[in-house]
Design an enzyme around this catalytic site. Sequence first.
Site, mmCIF file in Angstrom:
data_model
loop_
_atom_site.group_PDB
_atom_site.id
_atom_site.type_symbol
_atom_site.label_atom_id
_atom_site.label_comp_id
_atom_site.label_asym_id
_atom_site.label_seq_id
_atom_site.Cartn_x
_atom_site.Cartn_y
_atom_site.Cartn_z
ATOM 1 N N THR A 112 -43.885 -5.882 -90.626
ATOM 2 C CA THR A 112 -43.954 -7.002 -90.154
ATOM 3 C C THR A 112 -44.337 -8.273 -91.030
ATOM 4 O O THR A 112 -43.736 -9.219 -91.276
ATOM 5 C CB THR A 112 -45.023 -7.265 -88.673
ATOM 6 N N LYS B 48 -36.339 -11.864 -79.383
ATOM 7 C CA LYS B 48 -36.442 -11.391 -80.799
ATOM 8 C C LYS B 48 -35.321 -10.331 -80.870
ATOM 9 O O LYS B 48 -34.724 -10.321 -82.011
ATOM 10 C CB LYS B 48 -37.825 -10.924 -81.053
ATOM 11 N N ASN C 289 -52.813 -5.936 -90.025
ATOM 12 C CA ASN C 289 -51.397 -5.303 -90.562
ATOM 13 C C ASN C 289 -50.677 -6.512 -91.205
ATOM 14 O O ASN C 289 -49.971 -6.451 -92.071
ATOM 15 C CB ASN C 289 -50.678 -5.127 -89.452
ATOM 16 N N LYS D 101 -42.941 -5.109 -73.121
ATOM 17 C CA LYS D 101 -44.366 -5.109 -73.804
ATOM 18 C C LYS D 101 -45.360 -4.355 -72.708
ATOM 19 O O LYS D 101 -45.251 -4.443 -71.504
ATOM 20 C CB LYS D 101 -44.976 -6.482 -73.976
HETATM 21 N N1 GLU Z 1 -45.565 -5.554 -81.291
HETATM 22 C C1 GLU Z 1 -44.738 -5.844 -82.337
HETATM 23 C C2 GLU Z 1 -44.091 -7.146 -82.104
HETATM 24 O O1 GLU Z 1 -44.578 -7.868 -81.101
HETATM 25 C C3 GLU Z 1 -43.482 -4.725 -82.721
HETATM 26 C C4 GLU Z 1 -42.658 -4.252 -81.581
HETATM 27 C C5 GLU Z 1 -41.958 -3.083 -81.767
HETATM 28 O O2 GLU Z 1 -41.976 -2.621 -82.879
HETATM 29 O O3 GLU Z 1 -41.314 -2.700 -80.845
HETATM 30 O O4 GLU Z 1 -43.066 -7.369 -82.420
#
Ligand code: GLU
Length: 423
Positions: free
Chosen positions: A196, A100, A227, A112
């Site tokens: 998001t 990503k 969210n 993560k």
């Molecule tokens: N948890 C979110 C994701 O899966 C955001 C990750 C972030 O902002 O670092 O993209």
Amino acid sequence: MSNLSYISQNNGPWSTYLEQIDRVAPYLEHLEDYIDTLKRPKRALIVDVPIVMDDGTIQHFEGYRVQHNLSRGPGKGGIRYHPDVDLNEVMALSAWMTIKTAVLNLPFGGAKGGVRVDPRKLSPRELERLTRRYTSEISHIIGPQKDIPAPDVGTNANVMGWIMDTYSSGQGHTVTGVVTGKPVHLGGSLGRVKATGRGVFITGQQVADKIKLPLEGAKIAVQGFGNVGSEAAYLFVESGSKIVTIQDHTGTIYNPEGINLEELKVYFEKNQGVGGFAGAQAISDEDFWSVEMDILIPAALEGQITVERAEKITAKLVLEGANGPTYPDADDMLIKRGVTIVPDVICNAGGVTVSYFEWVQDMASYFWSEDEINQRLDKLMIQAINDVWHTASEKACSLRTAAFILGCERILKARMERGIFPG
Ligand code: GLU
């Protein structure tokens, strides 16, 4: 199939990710020589998180932080609090972050974290103690130049504030850039909470236009009303679409005339879920998938769209607000049935993009207006989805494979140029 001795389960999210990597490999030419780097995390830390509960007993929780790839910069990715968190899941989520951040061309790797806990069962004090102990256990591998956590399922700005405070105590000074998604008055960014969902809408709008699907009157199904799902739903309704069904952990609600989101919001805040909302009828969780719809937004957890469900889905467009919601065979089924899927690694990248803006603002100690943030977010997302679309047309592949081509090329090029130490 995983060739790592510590991952034995071959049907979890890590397998889905590996399958996606296998599908992109033939497009990578000479970079394919480096692809094994993506099939294993660089670093995976498992920690014990013991806390004293409010009743005086001690409970232990499993905590993780996985840094999948750091070739392009510090690790970046959220922290999940959920009873199903395990190594397999955190590894897959960290790997999707690597892809990503590369698809958006943000100067980050992928990471993560997670704790295997049901946060709804903890008191606010227990949640704080859990967060602080977990932070302390992973503090030697995180930092503004090393790895920057953020919210994910089950965590929020308050949790990020505790992480920032705990990490800062260890450093002897305030380090705002160690996490993103913090409260705005603690160095957080305007626009982060809604980012998001906004990205899901922006990418959805772009692709709907390309496939000639009018948003005016479009029927939308949303899974998850946190969210991501709620903000995306609001923005689509502003564009004239109607939300015909919503599912979350409390149930599935359906109203073919369109669910009134203002009324639902009031109900949701009181009841912490959509189940039982009077402005819609209750349907079974499985019936959600066969509701007549134009757009489906899975915005909850991974592994939701199975091949059986893919056969029933009437949507023309699937917007992956969640990470990893679609199994590879279901992906094939949807594509065979003419459905366009905007994959997670671009569709839900609005969050990490504004996280990047937050980190930049923290580094500079200079903060931008919400308008400025939204404009920059829209610009990056539109650019990225158009690049993905263009690559998919050029290579005659799915948007997912195209996004993986763009991301993997950037990551593996960095890998190749850095060389393998010690050479
Ligand atoms: N948890 C979110 C994701 O899966 C955001 C990750 C972030 O902002 O670092 O993209």
